[in-house]
Design a protein around this motif. Structure first.
Motif, short mmCIF file in Angstrom:
data_model
loop_
_atom_site.label_atom_id
_atom_site.label_comp_id
_atom_site.label_asym_id
_atom_site.label_seq_id
_atom_site.Cartn_x
_atom_site.Cartn_y
_atom_site.Cartn_z
N UNK A 346 0.89 -1.20 0.02
CA UNK A 346 0.01 -0.01 0.08
C UNK A 346 0.95 1.22 -0.01
N UNK A 347 0.85 1.84 -1.17
CA UNK A 347 1.53 3.23 -1.18
C UNK A 347 1.05 4.34 -2.05
N UNK A 348 1.46 5.50 -2.02
CA UNK A 348 0.87 6.56 -2.58
C UNK A 348 1.98 7.57 -3.01
N UNK A 349 1.53 8.60 -3.82
CA UNK A 349 2.55 9.37 -4.46
C UNK A 349 2.39 10.74 -3.80
N UNK A 350 3.54 11.35 -3.06
CA UNK A 350 3.38 12.69 -2.42
C UNK A 350 4.12 13.67 -3.62
N UNK A 351 3.22 14.64 -3.93
CA UNK A 351 3.86 15.45 -5.09
C UNK A 351 4.23 17.07 -4.50
N UNK A 352 5.24 17.64 -4.73
CA UNK A 352 5.37 19.13 -4.46
C UNK A 352 5.15 19.94 -5.57
N UNK A 382 -3.88 9.06 -10.10
CA UNK A 382 -4.91 10.06 -10.09
C UNK A 382 -4.80 10.96 -8.83
N UNK A 383 -4.89 12.20 -9.27
CA UNK A 383 -4.59 13.13 -8.31
C UNK A 383 -6.00 13.16 -7.35
N UNK A 384 -5.50 13.21 -5.92
CA UNK A 384 -6.55 12.75 -4.89
C UNK A 384 -6.79 14.12 -3.89
N UNK A 385 -5.64 14.73 -3.98
CA UNK A 385 -5.70 15.91 -2.87
C UNK A 385 -4.58 16.94 -3.12
N UNK A 386 -5.00 18.07 -2.90
CA UNK A 386 -4.04 19.41 -3.12
C UNK A 386 -4.36 20.47 -1.93
N UNK A 387 -3.21 20.63 -1.23
CA UNK A 387 -3.16 21.49 -0.13
C UNK A 387 -3.74 22.92 -0.57
N UNK A 388 -4.31 23.66 0.49
CA UNK A 388 -4.88 24.80 0.42
C UNK A 388 -4.03 26.10 0.67
N UNK A 389 -2.85 25.53 1.22
CA UNK A 389 -1.73 26.44 1.36
C UNK A 389 -0.42 25.90 0.97
N UNK A 390 0.75 26.82 0.70
CA UNK A 390 2.09 26.23 0.45
C UNK A 390 2.96 26.18 1.66
N UNK A 402 0.66 17.83 -2.57
CA UNK A 402 -0.62 16.93 -3.00
C UNK A 402 -0.07 15.63 -3.25
N UNK A 403 -1.13 14.81 -3.23
CA UNK A 403 -1.10 13.43 -3.25
C UNK A 403 -1.94 12.88 -4.38
#
Length: 448
Positions: A346-352, A382-390, A402-403
């Motif tokens: 079980x893994x996911x991708x963390x994106x900056x 598939x993009x699942x989440x993007x933060x609202x702040x940097x 984002x993840x």
């Protein structure tokens, strides 16, 4: 054989040789082999003592070769003299026997060249390909031997064959092959394409493979870590030992608590015995019972702490841990994070996503992920989440975290691998796609 017959035979031989040289030139496989043939085989048709071949591309003569030599040495004195003379010719596109009138300003240099011991008699042959002057053939006869008109005419035919053979080594298309109208039409079409052609914005951002739903292993007690029993990346089973505490202080506290309970218990027993004879110790019995309860609670706490001196894995998984040696002898507080256990499946991708590239992302289009260890392969997510702040990334760049989830199920990708991800935004004109970054840089620089 009559004289006419001999002349006819000679003419046939010359034509056969001309045909052979032309055919050989057209069959040349490389540019260098054709240059060698022009310089060294043409002598079969009309004798000469030395020959040089010049490239006349863009009106700038360049020495390509000298007969009898493997390479043309540009730095010799004779090569510099040739170069000065050929560059100064008035009409390099015209076949001519070279005289002082053939030059614009180098008559004196020509007279010095002709006064050399060889007394060269020079004839110049231009070579055309597709009506463009491409080569020049400089032929020298020494000892004052003149050129005959018949020889010049025959060599002119051979130059035409060389021009045809040279054509296959020329660029197929050049800007000169387009007319002014065609160039304007192409320019207009390119300009229109800038605003009519729409392409999706592509954003390239760094990423890392991280565990999905990891279990954080925290310190169960205040104390000092004695030894880390696992290594980063190690697979552990349920109830397998992870790390242990220094046992000296907790075990000593347990012994003290046990001894204190024994002392209070003895005092309580003595007070109960005396109470049967005298009523005064009754109040002391109640006090000792309260003290005993308190010490028993302390004993239970000490026993609990001793039972937690060895941390075990609550489930199976992969250990994610910093340097194990750095934990040896390190004091920790209860609840402090020590390591993480993750399911390898079980893994996911963390994106900056850089702050300057946080455009509207098309969530319907899959992301492409390229890992540094295998850049030839790509994965889809598939993009699942993007933060609202940097926040500031590890690279020191303000980014939106984002993840993304794998599209083709749970990929067997090793945790901690890094790479790049391509995200797609909305479709924009080709003009905007080209000028977006420079435009933003200029506005940031000048503040407008």
């Amino acid at each position: 054989m009559t004289q006419e017959g001999q002349e006819a035979t000679s003419a046939v031989e010359v034509l056969a040789l001309l045909h052979q040289l032309s055919l050989t030139a057209c069959r040349s496989r490389t540019r260098q082999s054709l240059i060698f043939q022009i310089l060294n085989d043409s002598v079969q048709l009309a004798g000469y003592d030395r020959a040089t071949l010049w490239s006349l591309k863009n009106g700038k003569p360049k020495l390509l070769g000298i007969s009898g030599q493997a390479e043309a040495n540009q730095g010799t004195g004779i090569a510099e003299t040739w170069n000065s003379l050929v560059n100064d010719m008035k009409a390099p596109d015209t076949p001519q026997t070279v005289t002082k009138d053939s030059f614009a300003t180098k008559e004196k240099l020509w007279l010095e060249f002709q006064a050399s011991p060889a007394s060269p008699n020079v004839h110049w042959f231009p070579i055309f390909s597709n009506k463009e002057l491409v080569l020049g053939f400089w032929l020298e006869r020494w000892g004052g031997v003149a050129w005959q008109d018949e020889e010049i005419n025959i060599l002119n035919f051979l130059m035409q064959a060389y021009g045809v053979a040279w054509e296959k080594f020329m660029p197929k298309y050049t800007w000169k092959s387009f007319g002014q109208k065609q160039a304007l039409l192409i320019a207009a079409a390119c300009f229109a394409a800038l605003f009519l052609v729409h392409i999706p914005l592509r954003i390239v951002a760094p990423c890392e493979i991280v565990p999905k739903d990891p279990l954080m292993i925290s310190a169960p007690l205040d104390g000092i870590v004695e030894e880390m029993l696992v290594k980063p990346g190690q697979y552990v089973k349920k109830d397998e030992l992870l790390f242990s505490y220094d046992k000296r202080v907790p075990t000593q506290e347990l012994k003290v608590a046990q001894k204190q309970v024994q002392i209070i218990q003895s005092e309580l027993n003595r007070a109960v015995t005396l109470a049967f004879k005298d009523n005064r110790p009754l109040s002391e019995v109640a006090t000792l019972r309260i003290k005993l309860q308190k010490e028993e609670i302390r004993l239970e706490l000490a026993e609990f702490q001793v039972s937690r001196l060895e941390a075990k894995a609550p489930l199976e998984g992969i250990v994610m841990l910093d340097n194990p040696e750095a934990w040896r002898g390190r004091p920790v507080r209860i609840g402090e994070r020590v390591m993480v256990l993750s399911d390898p499946n079980k893994s996911k991708v963390r994106i900056w996503i850089p702050e300057s590239d946080n455009v509207v992302i098309n969530r319907e289009k899959p992301l492409k992920i390229f890992l540094n260890v295998s850049p030839e392969f790509s994965y889809q997510a598939e993009l699942s989440y993007i933060a609202d702040y940097s926040t500031v990334s590890d690279a020191g760049i303000p980014s939106f975290v984002s993840e993304a989830e794998w599209l083709d199920g749970e990929n067997q990708v090793k945790m901690g691998l890094k790479g790049t991800v391509i995200l797609y935004g909305q479709e924009v004109t080709l003009f905007y796609w080209i000028v977006r970054r420079p435009w933003a840089a200029v506005r940031s620089l000048f503040g407008f």
